[in-house]
Design a protein around this motif. Structure first.
Motif, PDB file in Angstrom:
ATOM      1  N   PHE A   1       0.846  -1.199   0.000  1.00 22.66           N
ATOM      2  CA  PHE A   1       0.000   0.000   0.000  1.00 22.66           C
ATOM      3  C   PHE A   1       0.879   1.246   0.000  1.00 22.66           C
ATOM      4  O   PHE A   1       0.646   2.188  -0.742  1.00 22.66           O
ATOM      5  N   LYS A   2       1.887   1.201   0.881  1.00 23.69           N
ATOM      6  CA  LYS A   2       2.801   2.344   0.975  1.00 23.69           C
ATOM      7  C   LYS A   2       3.451   2.590  -0.390  1.00 23.69           C
ATOM      8  O   LYS A   2       3.503   3.716  -0.880  1.00 23.69           O
TER       9      LYS A   2
ATOM     10  N   ALA B   1       0.161   3.957  18.938  1.00 26.28           N
ATOM     11  CA  ALA B   1      -0.084   5.002  17.933  1.00 26.28           C
ATOM     12  C   ALA B   1       0.955   4.943  16.821  1.00 26.28           C
ATOM     13  O   ALA B   1       0.630   5.127  15.637  1.00 26.28           O
ATOM     14  N   GLY B   2       2.211   4.676  17.177  1.00 24.65           N
ATOM     15  CA  GLY B   2       3.269   4.609  16.168  1.00 24.65           C
ATOM     16  C   GLY B   2       3.083   3.435  15.221  1.00 24.65           C
ATOM     17  O   GLY B   2       3.412   3.527  14.030  1.00 24.65           O
ATOM     18  N   ILE B   3       2.554   2.339  15.718  1.00 24.49           N
ATOM     19  CA  ILE B   3       2.303   1.173  14.857  1.00 24.49           C
ATOM     20  C   ILE B   3       1.271   1.544  13.796  1.00 24.49           C
ATOM     21  O   ILE B   3       1.377   1.157  12.639  1.00 24.49           O
ATOM     22  N   ILE B   4       0.308   2.359  14.166  1.00 22.79           N
ATOM     23  CA  ILE B   4      -0.709   2.789  13.200  1.00 22.79           C
ATOM     24  C   ILE B   4      -0.143   3.840  12.259  1.00 22.79           C
ATOM     25  O   ILE B   4      -0.311   3.746  11.049  1.00 22.79           O
ATOM     26  N   ALA B   5       0.540   4.851  12.815  1.00 23.69           N
ATOM     27  CA  ALA B   5       0.745   6.049  12.001  1.00 23.69           C
ATOM     28  C   ALA B   5       2.085   6.758  12.194  1.00 23.69           C
ATOM     29  O   ALA B   5       2.190   7.945  11.891  1.00 23.69           O
ATOM     30  N   ALA B   6       3.135   6.061  12.660  1.00 22.12           N
ATOM     31  CA  ALA B   6       4.418   6.762  12.824  1.00 22.12           C
ATOM     32  C   ALA B   6       4.874   7.363  11.495  1.00 22.12           C
ATOM     33  O   ALA B   6       4.756   6.736  10.441  1.00 22.12           O
TER      34      ALA B   6
ATOM     35  N   ALA C   1       1.515   1.834   9.747  1.00 22.85           N
ATOM     36  CA  ALA C   1       0.844   1.092   8.680  1.00 22.85           C
ATOM     37  C   ALA C   1       0.022   2.018   7.797  1.00 22.85           C
ATOM     38  O   ALA C   1      -0.118   1.782   6.597  1.00 22.85           O
ATOM     39  N   ALA C   2      -0.511   3.078   8.370  1.00 23.07           N
ATOM     40  CA  ALA C   2      -1.382   3.997   7.631  1.00 23.07           C
ATOM     41  C   ALA C   2      -1.031   5.416   8.080  1.00 23.07           C
ATOM     42  O   ALA C   2      -1.743   6.019   8.878  1.00 23.07           O
TER      43      ALA C   2
ATOM     44  N   GLY D   1      -4.760  -0.173  11.427  1.00 23.46           N
ATOM     45  CA  GLY D   1      -4.189   0.512  10.268  1.00 23.46           C
ATOM     46  C   GLY D   1      -4.607  -0.166   8.970  1.00 23.46           C
ATOM     47  O   GLY D   1      -4.933   0.501   7.974  1.00 23.46           O
ATOM     48  N   VAL D   2      -4.649  -1.487   8.982  1.00 26.87           N
ATOM     49  CA  VAL D   2      -5.050  -2.235   7.786  1.00 26.87           C
ATOM     50  C   VAL D   2      -6.510  -1.938   7.425  1.00 26.87           C
ATOM     51  O   VAL D   2      -6.851  -1.785   6.249  1.00 26.87           O
TER      52      VAL D   2
END
Ligand SMILES: *[C@@H]1O[C@H](CO)[C@@H](O)[C@H](O)[C@H]1NC(C)=O
Ligand SMILES: *[C@@H]1O[C@H](CO)[C@@H](O)[C@H](O)[C@H]1NC(C)=O
Ligand SMILES: *[C@@H]1O[C@H](CO)[C@@H](O)[C@H](O)[C@H]1NC(C)=O
Ligand SMILES: *[C@@H]1O[C@H](CO)[C@@H](O)[C@H](O)[C@H]1NC(C)=O
Ligand SMILES: *[C@@H]1O[C@H](CO)[C@@H](O)[C@H](O)[C@H]1NC(C)=O
Ligand SMILES: *[C@@H]1O[C@H](CO)[C@@H](O)[C@H](O)[C@H]1NC(C)=O
Ligand SMILES: *[C@@H]1O[C@H](CO)[C@@H](O)[C@H](O)[C@H]1NC(C)=O
Ligand SMILES: *[C@@H]1O[C@H](CO)[C@@H](O)[C@H](O)[C@H]1NC(C)=O
Length: 903
Positions: A137-138, A208-213, A224-225, A534-535
């Motif tokens: 995705f990235k 939070a970093g796992i989702i959006a760092a 992830a997002a 995030g997914v």
């Protein structure tokens, strides 16, 4: 029993079960009152003025109510019952407490390096993203833009440069609030404020970093997002627990703020979807907002240990797999061998007074495979270790035990070397020790080799707070990509499939509060859950829908189940669905699947409620006709009990290769583009198995299409009767002393001298009093646990108070706080100060507790549906209250005259 450090359970070579966590405790006198739907005012609660105060206003779109705190906790139970009987009240629940999930802190970075910024160039190579296809995705420029994810946790350090550096509009963390304040501990009064900064914990900042760092960090961490906006709902103070009233409020606030996804890495043992917090989360999912919740970190306890709120219906429970790469953040120090200096890295522990320590290493032995190195007291000939750093291999016994053995010989410093990948931040505050730390297995082994060769190895340590930090990576060949040992197992006691899907949660590098090191490697389902959140955002971007059911079906159908692996060895069958759900998320496949299933899993229930024939539909949303072929792949069957036992077997459990057989009608068919077909599945449980041991069978329905599509649908069932499982053994109720942490049973007829009624917490009575503690061992979960106080003396006043209850026992009623609903299996401890559920105090005299636990799927109205157990007889007396001392003393003889044998 020696309590293992949980980190050892996670990584140790031999897995041993830890102690079973207790059912969440309640807050005395605090209740959640749910109003009938048409009630939108707190009039009812306000009318309780003087008796109860408003703890939390819970008037939301999807939940109308309030949580209240009775000032007079003495009469709380009785008043709560009165409130429950009011026509405008739908239900009243006690407020339960949940802790920050026990996660493992492996290592932390430092704030100095955080200001260095290195933008990640090129494609996404972050290992957890490669494992789940998130990198694609990235690389394609899809980053969750426009999606709002609410994080219910310890807050977020939004001032962290990799988390946006600000709070509010146009910031990464753009909304949310602090529901509790720093001083909140779960039992006291929350002091909310609008600022959800995570200034003292770290859990939420890591999540939070796992989702959006953001990419501006020195370690290549990437959310992830990374273009979502985050909402931070802080529900924990600096220490302690959170009540489910606060959690219910946070969920509703997050929902009403327009969150597209809500994630919470919080939970406690339950196994009941009816639990009030789980029920509220289910409601929000029904309104169209996907809610992901971590499955829990109690894998060591074994099967049937689902956590709430993950165990709610329609709630997506996230299991954990271990990262394929072990990242370790190390503090820089040096060592000398025969005066040659080399650099090495360590992870400081607690205590960590290493500043300026320069001492030679000493080891118990030179065996680098010793499974229990330093677990036994050191031999008599051991030299004085006060001038040494003791080098000990991790494993078997606790860190505290190992440190205590070294300290017994004078040591002040202990350096552990790992028996698994990476390092762990050791906590071992033993009196006399000044510094503990850990190095990698490879570093420790090289030092042992030098010591063995007769070299002197001197460590030149540095203050971990001032040391430079560096990161190392190693391939995690032991467990990378496999289910984490600690991930909690479902299903629920009502055979709902739990967990749903798995994501990387073991050995995860992410952001951490600046004050605590800015970056850290942590392990837990807490770390798997935010990746799944995030997914969901990425899927929303690609598929243009936010519907929870559609997205969960896609993620489940495309996930990859893995084989069962323990102690570095893979078994020849898939891990059970109760451990891994559908398996590891494959996000890109989910985003682009054109074959859609109408369900995410199937439960065939148990043999009493067997539902063997079920339908689901397959839709072909592609542009060409596809021929599908259905087949069956069994996963390991798990026996819940060992022969003759009523308690589920702990991890890794008793696994076999017995599979159910499944037939499909039709099993091969063509679906035209844009059409769907309903398929019927018929299950036959595995044959020749011991149904008394409650076998849980599971597996996958494979759906292969001529376009190359390959989906799998998880299912499970129980080849036995849940109702026949004993939930409380006849010896499952013990009586102990409140002060006895080991719960040693007391003999019959012990006298407990209690504080005067209402003075249980007055410390001035501590010396002279002791409360009885009822210890109930639930072998399986029970939706309803009743405790009766049964008078055993013939005292007339007590006998008059007693009435015959539904079980035919003469009882003076239930003690305060009982009955207890939706109980997990495990130990339930209950301290009694003599107070009854109706607010009165039991007269002094001889009693026993009679405990009844409702069987699973049992009828609560029938006495025969409960498992009974009772304690020995015990006597209670009260100290006279200060003001009534004289009067009471005059009445004393009379009370004692009520005792049996003195009439
Ligand atoms: C980066 O990802 C894109 C899209 O998947 C791919 O075409 C390209 O080859 C990748 N580049 C490298 C250097 O791997
Ligand atoms: C260090 O010195 C000791 C004692 O002289 C010797 O046995 C050992 O081999 C030396 N080690 C190295 C690495 O040279
Ligand atoms: C991990 O293994 C891969 C493939 O064997 C190798 O290319 C890579 O260098 C290894 N990484 C580390 C950090 O050892
Ligand atoms: C199993 O059957 C019982 C009794 O009908 C029911 O309450 C429960 O919800 C069923 N479980 C599932 C997963 O359908
Ligand atoms: C279905 O596809 C999977 C994944 O490609 C494959 O492993 C499996 O063997 C296929 N099953 C059948 C029956 O073709
Ligand atoms: C407890 O007291 C009762 C009489 O009150 C007696 O029958 C019983 O034997 C006693 N039990 C023990 C273990 O002392
Ligand atoms: C005393 O404190 C304990 C623990 O907080 C609580 O469970 C109990 O209800 C309190 N008792 C009274 C009489 O306040
Ligand atoms: C409890 O007992 C200890 C030792 O006898 C004494 O020092 C202490 O003052 C007592 N505390 C109270 C509150 O009575």
């Amino acid at each position: 029993m020696v309590r293992l450090d949980l980190a050892a359970v996670l990584l140790a070579v031999t897995a041993v079960a830890g102690a079973i966590a207790n059912t969440p405790s309640t807050v005395p006198g605090a209740y959640i009152v749910e109003y009938e739907e048409d009630q939108d005012s707190n009039e009812l609660v306000n009318n309780l003025e003087g008796k109860a105060s408003l703890r939390k206003d819970l008037r939301f779109k999807l939940f109308k109510g309030a949580s209240i705190q009775f000032e007079d906790t003495k009469n709380a139970e009785m008043m709560a019952a009165e409130v429950a009987a009011m026509p405008k009240v739908k239900a009243v629940y006690p407020v339960r407490r949940y802790p920050v999930p026990h996660h493992i802190v492996h290592s932390t970075g430092d704030a100095v390096q955080a200001v260095l910024s290195k933008r990640q160039e090129g494609n996404d190579t972050f290992s957890t993203h490669l494992m789940t296809q998130v990198n694609k995705f990235k690389d394609a420029g899809i980053t969750g833009k426009g999606i709002k994810i609410a994080v219910i946790d310890t807050g977020i350090d939004y001032l962290h440069p990799a988390l946006g550096g600000c709070f509010g509009d146009a910031c990464l963390v753009s909304y949310g609030t602090d529901l509790v304040g720093d001083a909140f501990n779960g039992a006291n009064t929350p002091t909310p404020d609008p600022d959800p900064l995570d200034n003292c914990n770290g859990h939420g900042t890591h999540v939070a970093g796992i989702i959006a760092a953001q990419a501006n960090n020195p370690y290549g961490i990437l959310g992830a997002a990374s273009d979502v906006t985050l909402g931070a709902y802080r529900v924990f103070g600096c220490t302690g627990d959170v009540g489910n009233d606060i959690l219910i409020a946070a969920y509703n606030m997050a929902y009403e703020a327009g969150s597209d996804i809500i994630t919470a890495s919080i939970g406690g043992p339950s196994g009941w979807s009816e639990d009030p917090w789980a029920a509220v989360v289910s409601r929000i999912v029904e309104e169209g907002v996907p809610c992901v919740v971590s499955a829990g970190n109690d894998g060591d306890v074994g099967i049937f240990y689902a956590a709430t709120a993950a165990n709610g219906r329609k709630v997506t429970a996230i299991a954990s797999v271990d990262n394929t790469i072990t990242a370790t953040l190390l503090s820089n120090a040096s060592y000398t061998i025969n005066d040659t200096e080399e650099a090495f890295g360590f992870t400081a522990g607690e205590p960590g007074s290493w500043d300026g320590v320069s001492l030679p290493l000493w080891a118990v032995n030179f065996d680098t495979t010793d499974p229990a190195n330093g677990c036994e007291p050191y031999p008599d000939m051991t030299p004085d270790l006060s001038g040494k750093i003791v080098l000990v291999r991790r494993g078997s016994c606790t860190f505290v035990q190992k440190v205590a053995n070294a300290v017994a010989k004078g040591a002040k410093y202990v350096m552990f070397y790992n028996n698994a990948g990476g390092t762990v931040a050791v906590s071992a505050s033993v009196e006399g020790v000044e510094g503990v730390a850990m190095v990698t297995a490879a570093q420790g082994e090289s030092w042992i080799a030098a010591l063995k060769a007769g070299s002197e190895v001197v460590l030149n340590m540095v203050d971990p707070l001032k040391a430079g930090k560096f990161i190392t990576y190693a391939n995690n060949t032991a467990s990378g990509g496999f289910l984490s040992d600690y991930t909690s197992w479902g299903p629920t006691f009502e055979v709902d499939v739990k967990p749903q899907i798995a994501a990387p949660g073991g050995l995860i590098l992410s952001t951490y509060p600046r004050a605590l090191g800015a970056y850290a490697v942590l392990s837990g389902t807490s770390m798997a859950c935010p990746l799944a959140a995030g997914v969901y955002a990425l899927l929303m971007n690609v598929r243009g829908t936010k519907d929870p059911k559609t997205l969960e079906n896609l993620l489940s159908g495309t996930a990859h189940p893995n084989v069962f692996r323990v102690e570095g060895e893979s078994l020849p069958f898939l891990a059970p669905v109760p451990q891994q759900g559908a398996g590891l998320i494959q996000a890109w496949d989910a985003a682009h699947a054109t074959t859609l299933l109408s369900v995410s899993s199937l439960s065939f229930n148990d043999t009493d409620n067997f539902n063997p024939v079920q339908n689901f539909s397959i839709s072909n949303t592609g542009k060409i006709a596809i021929t599908y072929k259905l087949s069956h792949v069994g996963a390991a069957m798990v026996y819940t009990f060992r022969d003759g036992s009523i308690t589920p077997t702990e991890f890794p459990g008793d696994l076999t290769g017995d599979f159910a057989s499944l037939s499909f009608s039709p099993s091969e068919f063509t679906i035209d583009a844009g059409h769907r077909k309903i398929v019927t599945v018929t299950a036959t449980p595995p044959k020749g198995v011991d149904t008394k041991r409650l076998p849980v069978y599971s597996g996958y329905i494979a759906i292969n299409g001529t376009d190359g599509s390959a989906l799998s649908l998880p299912y499970l069932g129980v080849a036995g009767s849940m109702h026949s499982a004993v939930v409380l053994g006849a010896d499952g109720a013990k009586l102990s002393r409140a002060s006895d942490d080991n719960n040693t049973p007391v003999p019959a007829n012990v006298t407990f001298v209690l504080p005067p009624p209402g003075f249980a917490n007055d410390t001035s009575y501590r010396n002279q009093t002791e409360q009885p503690k009822l210890v109930t061992e639930l072998s399986m979960g029970s939706a309803l646990l009743r405790v009766d106080v049964v008078p055993m003396s013939k005292c007339t006043t007590v006998a008059q108070n007693a009435s015959t209850n539904m079980f035919g026992t003469k009882s003076i009623g239930m003690p305060e706080g009982m009955p207890s609903f939706w109980n997990a299996r495990g130990t339930l401890e209950y301290r009694w100060d003599g107070k009854m559920a109706d607010g009165t105090y039991a007269p002094p005299g001889l009693y026993k507790f009679s405990v009844r636990a409702l069987r699973i799927f049992g009828d609560a109205e029938k006495a025969s549906e409960y498992d009974p157990a009772e304690t020995v007889n015990f006597r209670i007396k009260y100290l006279p209250a200060p003001s009534t001392k004289l009067r009471r003393e005059r009445g004393k003889d009379k009370e004692e005259g009520c005792e049996e044998g003195k009439r």
